[in-house]
Scaffold this motif. Sequence first.
Motif, PDB file in Angstrom:
ATOM      1  N   VAL A  71       0.841  -1.191   0.000  1.00  0.00           N
ATOM      2  CA  VAL A  71       0.000   0.000   0.000  1.00  0.00           C
ATOM      3  C   VAL A  71       0.878   1.243   0.000  1.00  0.00           C
ATOM      4  CG1 VAL A  71      -1.884   1.182   1.187  1.00  0.00           C
ATOM      5  CG2 VAL A  71      -1.688  -1.301   1.337  1.00  0.00           C
ATOM      6  N   THR A  72       0.551   2.205  -0.843  1.00  0.00           N
ATOM      7  CA  THR A  72       1.332   3.434  -0.928  1.00  0.00           C
ATOM      8  C   THR A  72       0.960   4.383   0.209  1.00  0.00           C
ATOM      9  OG1 THR A  72      -0.302   4.539  -2.330  1.00  0.00           O
ATOM     10  CG2 THR A  72       1.374   3.200  -3.428  1.00  0.00           C
ATOM     11  N   TYR A  73       1.835   5.317   0.483  1.00  0.00           N
ATOM     12  CA  TYR A  73       1.571   6.305   1.527  1.00  0.00           C
ATOM     13  C   TYR A  73       0.347   7.146   1.176  1.00  0.00           C
ATOM     14  CZ  TYR A  73       1.957  10.389   4.519  1.00  0.00           C
ATOM     15  OH  TYR A  73       1.681  11.393   5.401  1.00  0.00           O
ATOM     16  N   ARG A  74       0.192   7.467  -0.107  1.00  0.00           N
ATOM     17  CA  ARG A  74      -0.961   8.286  -0.516  1.00  0.00           C
ATOM     18  C   ARG A  74      -2.276   7.588  -0.165  1.00  0.00           C
ATOM     19  NH1 ARG A  74      -0.866  10.571  -6.501  1.00  0.00           N
ATOM     20  NH2 ARG A  74       0.888  11.645  -5.510  1.00  0.00           N
ATOM     21  N   ASP A  75      -2.330   6.264  -0.380  1.00  0.00           N
ATOM     22  CA  ASP A  75      -3.546   5.514  -0.047  1.00  0.00           C
ATOM     23  C   ASP A  75      -3.780   5.492   1.464  1.00  0.00           C
ATOM     24  OD1 ASP A  75      -4.219   4.880  -2.659  1.00  0.00           O
ATOM     25  OD2 ASP A  75      -3.020   3.049  -2.676  1.00  0.00           O
ATOM     26  N   LEU A  76      -2.694   5.327   2.225  1.00  0.00           N
ATOM     27  CA  LEU A  76      -2.838   5.271   3.674  1.00  0.00           C
ATOM     28  C   LEU A  76      -3.274   6.605   4.270  1.00  0.00           C
ATOM     29  CD1 LEU A  76       0.337   3.202   4.625  1.00  0.00           C
ATOM     30  CD2 LEU A  76      -2.035   2.427   4.736  1.00  0.00           C
ATOM     31  N   ALA A  77      -2.789   7.709   3.716  1.00  0.00           N
ATOM     32  CA  ALA A  77      -3.036   9.028   4.298  1.00  0.00           C
ATOM     33  C   ALA A  77      -4.317   9.676   3.804  1.00  0.00           C
ATOM     34  CB  ALA A  77      -1.853   9.958   3.995  1.00  0.00           C
ATOM     35  N   THR A  78      -4.956   9.099   2.780  1.00  0.00           N
ATOM     36  CA  THR A  78      -6.139   9.746   2.216  1.00  0.00           C
ATOM     37  C   THR A  78      -7.317   9.698   3.182  1.00  0.00           C
ATOM     38  OG1 THR A  78      -7.653   9.774   0.335  1.00  0.00           O
ATOM     39  CG2 THR A  78      -6.933   7.621   1.131  1.00  0.00           C
ATOM     40  N   ASP A  79      -8.143  10.740   3.130  1.00  0.00           N
ATOM     41  CA  ASP A  79      -9.354  10.796   3.941  1.00  0.00           C
ATOM     42  C   ASP A  79     -10.575  10.312   3.175  1.00  0.00           C
ATOM     43  OD1 ASP A  79      -8.017  11.810   6.138  1.00  0.00           O
ATOM     44  OD2 ASP A  79      -8.262  13.898   5.467  1.00  0.00           O
ATOM     45  N   ALA A  80     -10.373   9.957   1.918  1.00  0.00           N
ATOM     46  CA  ALA A  80     -11.502   9.496   1.100  1.00  0.00           C
ATOM     47  C   ALA A  80     -12.043   8.179   1.651  1.00  0.00           C
ATOM     48  CB  ALA A  80     -11.058   9.322  -0.347  1.00  0.00           C
ATOM     49  N   ASN A  81     -13.348   8.046   1.621  1.00  0.00           N
ATOM     50  CA  ASN A  81     -13.987   6.842   2.109  1.00  0.00           C
ATOM     51  C   ASN A  81     -13.984   5.758   1.032  1.00  0.00           C
ATOM     52  OD1 ASN A  81     -14.667   7.957   4.634  1.00  0.00           O
ATOM     53  ND2 ASN A  81     -16.496   8.923   3.754  1.00  0.00           N
ATOM     54  N   ASP A  82     -13.454   4.587   1.388  1.00  0.00           N
ATOM     55  CA  ASP A  82     -13.492   3.464   0.473  1.00  0.00           C
ATOM     56  C   ASP A  82     -14.894   2.846   0.465  1.00  0.00           C
ATOM     57  OD1 ASP A  82     -10.503   3.682   1.314  1.00  0.00           O
ATOM     58  OD2 ASP A  82     -10.491   2.433  -0.480  1.00  0.00           O
ATOM     59  N   GLU A  83     -15.169   2.031  -0.543  1.00  0.00           N
ATOM     60  CA  GLU A  83     -16.492   1.432  -0.689  1.00  0.00           C
ATOM     61  C   GLU A  83     -16.776   0.487   0.474  1.00  0.00           C
ATOM     62  OE1 GLU A  83     -19.080  -0.303  -4.403  1.00  0.00           O
ATOM     63  OE2 GLU A  83     -17.022  -1.003  -4.170  1.00  0.00           O
ATOM     64  N   PRO A  84     -17.925   0.631   1.127  1.00  0.00           N
ATOM     65  CA  PRO A  84     -18.237  -0.228   2.281  1.00  0.00           C
ATOM     66  C   PRO A  84     -18.652  -1.631   1.856  1.00  0.00           C
ATOM     67  CG  PRO A  84     -20.066   1.238   1.834  1.00  0.00           C
ATOM     68  CD  PRO A  84     -18.964   1.635   0.886  1.00  0.00           C
ATOM     69  N   SER A  85     -18.639  -2.540   2.808  1.00  0.00           N
ATOM     70  CA  SER A  85     -19.012  -3.925   2.533  1.00  0.00           C
ATOM     71  C   SER A  85     -20.449  -4.037   2.033  1.00  0.00           C
ATOM     72  CB  SER A  85     -18.842  -4.775   3.792  1.00  0.00           C
ATOM     73  OG  SER A  85     -17.486  -4.881   4.159  1.00  0.00           O
ATOM     74  N   ALA A  86     -21.350  -3.187   2.557  1.00  0.00           N
ATOM     75  CA  ALA A  86     -22.762  -3.297   2.174  1.00  0.00           C
ATOM     76  C   ALA A  86     -22.960  -3.088   0.680  1.00  0.00           C
ATOM     77  CB  ALA A  86     -23.592  -2.278   2.970  1.00  0.00           C
ATOM     78  N   ALA A  87     -22.210  -2.150   0.092  1.00  0.00           N
ATOM     79  CA  ALA A  87     -22.349  -1.900  -1.344  1.00  0.00           C
ATOM     80  C   ALA A  87     -21.830  -3.085  -2.162  1.00  0.00           C
ATOM     81  CB  ALA A  87     -21.592  -0.625  -1.720  1.00  0.00           C
ATOM     82  N   ILE A  88     -20.698  -3.638  -1.729  1.00  0.00           N
ATOM     83  CA  ILE A  88     -20.142  -4.794  -2.444  1.00  0.00           C
ATOM     84  C   ILE A  88     -21.077  -5.991  -2.298  1.00  0.00           C
ATOM     85  CG2 ILE A  88     -18.159  -6.327  -2.642  1.00  0.00           C
ATOM     86  CD1 ILE A  88     -16.441  -4.133  -1.390  1.00  0.00           C
ATOM     87  N   ARG A  89     -21.597  -6.182  -1.084  1.00  0.00           N
ATOM     88  CA  ARG A  89     -22.499  -7.311  -0.833  1.00  0.00           C
ATOM     89  C   ARG A  89     -23.753  -7.217  -1.691  1.00  0.00           C
ATOM     90  NH1 ARG A  89     -22.969  -6.746   4.288  1.00  0.00           N
ATOM     91  NH2 ARG A  89     -25.048  -5.863   4.429  1.00  0.00           N
ATOM     92  N   GLY A  90     -24.224  -6.020  -1.954  1.00  0.00           N
ATOM     93  CA  GLY A  90     -25.399  -5.853  -2.809  1.00  0.00           C
ATOM     94  C   GLY A  90     -25.153  -6.399  -4.204  1.00  0.00           C
ATOM     95  N   ARG A  91     -23.979  -6.101  -4.769  1.00  0.00           N
ATOM     96  CA  ARG A  91     -23.669  -6.621  -6.112  1.00  0.00           C
ATOM     97  C   ARG A  91     -23.481  -8.136  -6.081  1.00  0.00           C
ATOM     98  NH1 ARG A  91     -20.263  -1.955  -6.008  1.00  0.00           N
ATOM     99  NH2 ARG A  91     -18.405  -3.239  -5.695  1.00  0.00           N
ATOM    100  N   VAL A  92     -22.858  -8.624  -5.018  1.00  0.00           N
ATOM    101  CA  VAL A  92     -22.648 -10.069  -4.890  1.00  0.00           C
ATOM    102  C   VAL A  92     -23.993 -10.796  -4.836  1.00  0.00           C
ATOM    103  CG1 VAL A  92     -21.836 -11.862  -3.312  1.00  0.00           C
ATOM    104  CG2 VAL A  92     -20.373  -9.911  -3.833  1.00  0.00           C
TER     105      VAL A  92
END
Length: 509
Positions: free
Chosen positions: A396-417
């Motif tokens: 994992v890059t430092y930029r990814d670790l330091a970002t405040d952006a919200n990653d996709e939650p499990s609920a959204a992925i589970r919906g597609r699954v």
Amino acid sequence: MLARVKSSAVLGIDAHPIDVEVNVSPGLARFDTVGLPDAAVKESRDRVKAAITNAGFAFPSRRIVVNLAPADMRKEGSSFDLPIALGIIAASGLVPQEALEGHVVLGELSLDGSVKGIKGALPIASGLQSQAGPPGLVLPAINAPEAAVVEDVAVYPVATLAETVDFLLGNRAIERAQAGIEPADGHEAWPAMDFADVKGQPSAKRALEVACAGGHNVLLIGPPGAGKSMLAKRLPTILPAMSLEEAIETTKVHSVSGLTRGNGSIITERPFRSPHHTISDAGLIGGGTVPMPGEVSLAHNGVLFLDELPEFRRNVLEVLRQPLEDGVVTIARAAMTLTYPAHILLVGAMNPCPCGYLTDPRRACACTPTQIVSYRARLSGPLLDRIDLQVEVPPVTYRDLATDANDEPSAAIRGRVEEARERQRRRFAGSPTHCNGQMTARELKAVCRLDEPSQALLEAAVSRLGLSARAYDRILKVSRTIADLAGAEALGAEHIAEAIQYRSLDRAG
């Protein structure tokens, strides 16, 4: 005087009726148990004697013979304490034989006469469904909600030996137990786990989404600290909720292992098992004099996570091949052969080399080519063939670790699954196949028809990578799942190309 009490024994996940015959006759005071009892059953004479006395009944100072029929089937465990005690009380003339008819009785006794929990309550209740006019099932109160899931069987919870006798004599009314089923969301057990916690790794997240959508085995390959274990532990949060049928199957396996006693309900969350790499082949697959389920069966309908996969002994990993192919574990012993279910999603994690930094752009790898080849050779070709997705997990890059952006939650992925799984349920309606990963050769041929560009792309991949016939089938199954996630009816070259990209070890070879 002779008394008979109906009981039951569990072999594998199937219940078999047992008749507990008790004969009390004049003669020297003695207590014998016959019918292939194990040590726990033989020791029941001391528990039963103390329980009968402390419950306020007179223990007969006469010749007592207990026969567990059929006599050629091995009996194990402490669940015969309660029927043996009732048989002695009935044979002493305190309970009429008619009161014992129509009930199947199981339970372990404490010395004070209280009834303790047993193993296998749900398989025993399920086995009574096949009988004409299912009888009442008298069980320890702690096991009753689990057994009451079987609607056609009247389950009566009891707490003490004296209470059981009063119930059989009609002096006490006991209400039927209610099924202990929690809301079948399937994800309440993982409140602290979410894919939004994992920074970066979009390709690995996509691969795990495909794996869950189609029930495909996956291998994560990356340096230490890349997040392989973190990703794997969050898989249950994106798997679809278990159906009632799956919940009962899973609970049966855990019940015969004694893991449900005291839980008060059936299992509604998909299991996640993560054994240490020092586990034996018997611990992984199952075994023992009377074979018990191993980690593979305990993960039935869930996830089996093997971290540091090459560190497992070679013979342990090789026994996985048959369960991964057939979805069952068959354990043969001289006296019996038992089969346990083992439909699992296998997730493995490994470093790319012994030191772990072969694919890390920030650290130099100290391994020689020979060491790398030897390390990867710990995983045999036939085992890797059975793993559908082999995914590179970069650091994992430092930029990814330091970002405040919200990653996709499990609920959204589970919906597609769940949408993709619903397409598969409609496709395989009326068949034992539940998802793409379980497709038979005939089903694969019917639902994975390729156009000319797709055939050309797959032919080139098979030729250049030297893929086996099994790997070819796995690519088609993964492609079908990718198409289901995209909502496509027909397979396209883009689906085949993505599936080929998930064979990273084949490409490296």
